[in-house]
Design a protein around this motif. Structure first.
Motif, PDB file in Angstrom:
ATOM      1  N   SER A  33       0.836  -1.209   0.000  1.00  0.00           N
ATOM      2  CA  SER A  33       0.000   0.000   0.000  1.00  0.00           C
ATOM      3  C   SER A  33       0.870   1.257   0.000  1.00  0.00           C
ATOM      4  N   PRO A  34       1.550   1.549  -1.137  1.00  0.00           N
ATOM      5  CA  PRO A  34       2.355   2.770  -1.183  1.00  0.00           C
ATOM      6  C   PRO A  34       1.479   3.996  -0.906  1.00  0.00           C
ATOM      7  N   ASN A  35       2.007   4.927  -0.123  1.00  0.00           N
ATOM      8  CA  ASN A  35       1.245   6.117   0.316  1.00  0.00           C
ATOM      9  C   ASN A  35      -0.048   5.757   1.035  1.00  0.00           C
ATOM     10  N   GLY A  36      -0.079   4.567   1.621  1.00  0.00           N
ATOM     11  CA  GLY A  36      -1.247   4.162   2.411  1.00  0.00           C
ATOM     12  C   GLY A  36      -2.386   3.588   1.594  1.00  0.00           C
ATOM     13  N   VAL A  37      -2.201   3.495   0.270  1.00  0.00           N
ATOM     14  CA  VAL A  37      -3.296   3.087  -0.623  1.00  0.00           C
ATOM     15  C   VAL A  37      -3.045   1.657  -1.133  1.00  0.00           C
ATOM     16  N   PRO A  38      -3.914   0.698  -0.800  1.00  0.00           N
ATOM     17  CA  PRO A  38      -3.706  -0.670  -1.293  1.00  0.00           C
ATOM     18  C   PRO A  38      -3.651  -0.708  -2.823  1.00  0.00           C
ATOM     19  N   VAL A  39      -2.654  -1.434  -3.369  1.00  0.00           N
ATOM     20  CA  VAL A  39      -2.573  -1.560  -4.832  1.00  0.00           C
ATOM     21  C   VAL A  39      -3.745  -2.430  -5.312  1.00  0.00           C
ATOM     22  N   PRO A  40      -4.093  -2.347  -6.613  1.00  0.00           N
ATOM     23  CA  PRO A  40      -5.276  -3.066  -7.099  1.00  0.00           C
ATOM     24  C   PRO A  40      -5.259  -4.571  -6.782  1.00  0.00           C
ATOM     25  N   GLY A  41      -4.101  -5.206  -6.792  1.00  0.00           N
ATOM     26  CA  GLY A  41      -4.026  -6.658  -6.548  1.00  0.00           C
ATOM     27  C   GLY A  41      -4.490  -7.072  -5.166  1.00  0.00           C
ATOM     28  N   VAL A  42      -4.571  -6.123  -4.230  1.00  0.00           N
ATOM     29  CA  VAL A  42      -4.977  -6.472  -2.853  1.00  0.00           C
ATOM     30  C   VAL A  42      -6.414  -7.010  -2.831  1.00  0.00           C
ATOM     31  N   ALA A  43      -7.276  -6.446  -3.689  1.00  0.00           N
ATOM     32  CA  ALA A  43      -8.679  -6.902  -3.705  1.00  0.00           C
ATOM     33  C   ALA A  43      -8.752  -8.375  -4.097  1.00  0.00           C
ATOM     34  N   ASP A  44      -8.021  -8.763  -5.138  1.00  0.00           N
ATOM     35  CA  ASP A  44      -8.047 -10.173  -5.569  1.00  0.00           C
ATOM     36  C   ASP A  44      -7.420 -11.084  -4.522  1.00  0.00           C
ATOM     37  N   TYR A  45      -6.356 -10.592  -3.917  1.00  0.00           N
ATOM     38  CA  TYR A  45      -5.665 -11.380  -2.877  1.00  0.00           C
ATOM     39  C   TYR A  45      -6.634 -11.747  -1.748  1.00  0.00           C
ATOM     40  N   TYR A  46      -7.399 -10.757  -1.274  1.00  0.00           N
ATOM     41  CA  TYR A  46      -8.358 -11.072  -0.204  1.00  0.00           C
ATOM     42  C   TYR A  46      -9.550 -11.868  -0.745  1.00  0.00           C
ATOM     43  N   ALA A  47     -10.001 -11.549  -1.961  1.00  0.00           N
ATOM     44  CA  ALA A  47     -11.163 -12.271  -2.515  1.00  0.00           C
ATOM     45  C   ALA A  47     -10.848 -13.762  -2.685  1.00  0.00           C
ATOM     46  N   ARG A  48      -9.580 -14.084  -2.985  1.00  0.00           N
ATOM     47  CA  ARG A  48      -9.202 -15.499  -3.124  1.00  0.00           C
ATOM     48  C   ARG A  48      -9.369 -16.256  -1.810  1.00  0.00           C
ATOM     49  N   VAL A  97     -14.484  -8.935  -1.856  1.00  0.00           N
ATOM     50  CA  VAL A  97     -14.693 -10.016  -0.874  1.00  0.00           C
ATOM     51  C   VAL A  97     -16.188 -10.337  -0.783  1.00  0.00           C
ATOM     52  N   HIS A  98     -17.016  -9.311  -0.777  1.00  0.00           N
ATOM     53  CA  HIS A  98     -18.465  -9.554  -0.723  1.00  0.00           C
ATOM     54  C   HIS A  98     -18.940 -10.276  -1.993  1.00  0.00           C
ATOM     55  N   ALA A  99     -18.425  -9.867  -3.148  1.00  0.00           N
ATOM     56  CA  ALA A  99     -18.849 -10.511  -4.406  1.00  0.00           C
ATOM     57  C   ALA A  99     -18.473 -11.995  -4.399  1.00  0.00           C
ATOM     58  N   ALA A 100     -17.393 -12.322  -3.689  1.00  0.00           N
ATOM     59  CA  ALA A 100     -16.974 -13.723  -3.601  1.00  0.00           C
ATOM     60  C   ALA A 100     -17.686 -14.455  -2.461  1.00  0.00           C
ATOM     61  N   GLY A 101     -18.614 -13.777  -1.814  1.00  0.00           N
ATOM     62  CA  GLY A 101     -19.424 -14.439  -0.775  1.00  0.00           C
ATOM     63  C   GLY A 101     -18.838 -14.377   0.614  1.00  0.00           C
ATOM     64  N   GLY A 102     -17.798 -13.548   0.803  1.00  0.00           N
ATOM     65  CA  GLY A 102     -17.135 -13.528   2.106  1.00  0.00           C
ATOM     66  C   GLY A 102     -17.473 -12.310   2.953  1.00  0.00           C
ATOM     67  N   LYS A 103     -16.846 -12.256   4.120  1.00  0.00           N
ATOM     68  CA  LYS A 103     -16.997 -11.145   5.061  1.00  0.00           C
ATOM     69  C   LYS A 103     -15.595 -10.631   5.397  1.00  0.00           C
ATOM     70  N   ILE A 104     -15.518  -9.350   5.713  1.00  0.00           N
ATOM     71  CA  ILE A 104     -14.187  -8.756   5.926  1.00  0.00           C
ATOM     72  C   ILE A 104     -14.216  -7.689   7.010  1.00  0.00           C
ATOM     73  N   ALA A 105     -13.185  -7.671   7.833  1.00  0.00           N
ATOM     74  CA  ALA A 105     -12.999  -6.649   8.873  1.00  0.00           C
ATOM     75  C   ALA A 105     -11.598  -6.070   8.726  1.00  0.00           C
ATOM     76  N   PRO A 106     -11.443  -4.743   8.880  1.00  0.00           N
ATOM     77  CA  PRO A 106     -10.093  -4.184   8.879  1.00  0.00           C
ATOM     78  C   PRO A 106      -9.490  -4.314  10.277  1.00  0.00           C
TER      79      PRO A 106
END
Ligand SMILES: Cc1cc2nc3c(=O)[nH]c(=O)nc-3n(C[C@H](O)[C@H](O)[C@H](O)COP(=O)(O)O)c2cc1C
Length: 381
Positions: A33-48, A97-106
């Motif tokens: 997350s350069p400059n505090g911003v997750p790169v686009p691949g982070v969404a797929d990483y968690y969705a997997r 994560v929601h589209a993949a049917g999951g739940k997520i907490a920061p």
């Protein structure tokens, strides 16, 4: 199929949070997350990993200048939960994560005394700790050069510092709620800021934020209360509690079940709904006279749902795996046995879920797991 694991694939409910199974992805810092911003691949990483009941993200800095800096697991690319760019990116993560049917907490994570001064998005902000102390170290999970740099004494936090930290947690939790995160997780362990208030070695204050065990829970309680004010009553707050500290892998916050009950009970009264009990070995007896692990004790003492974690899937615990050869190890039979005995409600998987996005699927099908591979820490797979 391993039907002995079926009970772990039963749903779980707490407030507005409904999970498809009992497995949780443990929070793991990733530095993407350069400059505090997750790169686009982070969404797929968690969705997997969304087929695990709950994904808890890597530690994310609350909106406070001294929250993040170089740490033991991360440096310049740690995420935050404020500012348009970071929030837009987190929204894609939550949606994926929601589209993949999951739940997520920061996992909100203020590094406190573990943050290396002069680093992070606000290098001029001094690192914060209750009494300006880093604590005694023994088997510190920190490289020697880092240790030498980070443990310089500082100033005790002022009341203004404390108010700013509490407000920062609340702002970031409100942002997380607005983005659709399903729960809020707090990093309250491992020697970081909230834990440094709980631990007598780092909290030697004599004002309202220090003193006996109960008073030392004051900052954590106020953070929990402030978060509750800005999220709905039914959205769970998950609190990570640990005996071990980065400063001392063998440390003990609570010497007895009574002490543990005081700490966890105070946090539960303040509004914690689920305890994420971080241990080195999930099955290590927490206190003499019983084989029950620490999570089991926290559940028994508070009546709240508890999550266990530590050493599932590998023959070595987290710290040992940095320095010793580590191989996969199927200890799910022991997980099942303790789960059936009611010792815990949820099972968090750390390194195994990092090495192998489908670790729980493989476990259920009885397939071999991916081998341990430290280089995976640097990849987003
Ligand atoms: C690369 C890495 C990063 C981690 N980062 C965090 C973190 O940000 N927050 C946290 O609470 N724990 C963190 N941990 C600890 C894990 O959540 C977990 O408690 C620990 O690895 C033990 O579980 P395991 O034996 O299943 O790996 C991290 C662990 C690893 C391996």
């Amino acid at each position: 199929m391993r039907h002995d694991l079926d009970p772990l694939f039963a749903p779980f409910r707490c407030g507005s949070l409904t999970l498809a199974n009992r497995f949780v992805m443990s929070p793991m810092t990733r530095n993407f997350s350069p400059n505090g911003v997750p790169v686009p691949g982070v969404a797929d990483y968690y969705a997997r990993r969304a087929h695990m009941g709950l994904v808890i993200t890597e530690g994310v800095g609350p909106d406070h200048p001294a929250a993040l800096g170089d740490g033991t697991t991360g440096g310049p690319a740690l995420p935050v939960l404020h500012g348009d760019a970071a929030l837009a990116s987190w929204r894609t993560v939550v949606d994926a994560v929601h589209a993949a049917g999951g739940k997520i907490a920061p996992q909100l994570w203020h590094m406190g005394p573990i943050r290396l001064a002069g680093t992070g998005p606000h290098p001029d902000a001094p690192s914060l700790s209750p009494s300006g102390l880093w604590g005694p170290f023994d088997r510190a999970m920190v490289p020697p050069d880092y240790l030498a740099a980070v443990m310089a004494p500082g100033q005790p936090m002022t009341d203004d510092d404390i108010s700013a930290v509490i407000a920062g947690y609340a702002r970031s939790a409100a942002n997380a709620h607005a983005l659709g995160f399903d729960a809020i997780a707090l990093h309250g362990g491992h020697g970081y800021l909230l834990d440094s208030f709980l631990w007598a070695e780092t909290n030697q204050r004599t004002d309202q934020w220090g003193g006996d065990l109960l008073r030392r829970t004051g900052l954590a309680r106020e953070v929990v209360r402030a978060i509750r004010q800005v999220i709905p009553a039914e959205k769970p707050i998950i609190y990570r509690l640990s005996q071990w500290k980065l400063q001392d892998y063998g440390a003990a916050l609570a010497q007895t079940p009574e002490e543990l009950g005081l700490i966890a009970g105070a946090l539960a009264d303040a509004g914690v709904d689920i305890f994420d009990v971080s241990t080195r070995h999930f099955d290590a007896p927490a206190f003499a006279g019983s084989d029950m692990g620490l999570a089991g004790w926290v559940g028994k003492l508070t009546g709240k749902p508890v999550m266990t974690v530590g050493g599932i899937g590998f023959d070595k615990d987290l710290a040992s795996s940095f320095v010793e050869p580590t191989t996969t190890f199927d200890n799910l039979e022991e997980v099942s046995r303790r789960f059936a005995a009611g010792e815990f409600d949820l099972v968090a998987i750390g390194r195994a879920a990092l090495m192998d996005a489908d670790w729980i699927g493989k476990a259920r099908r009885g397939e071999p797991f991916n081998p341990f591979d430290m280089s995976a820490y640097g990849r987003l797979e």
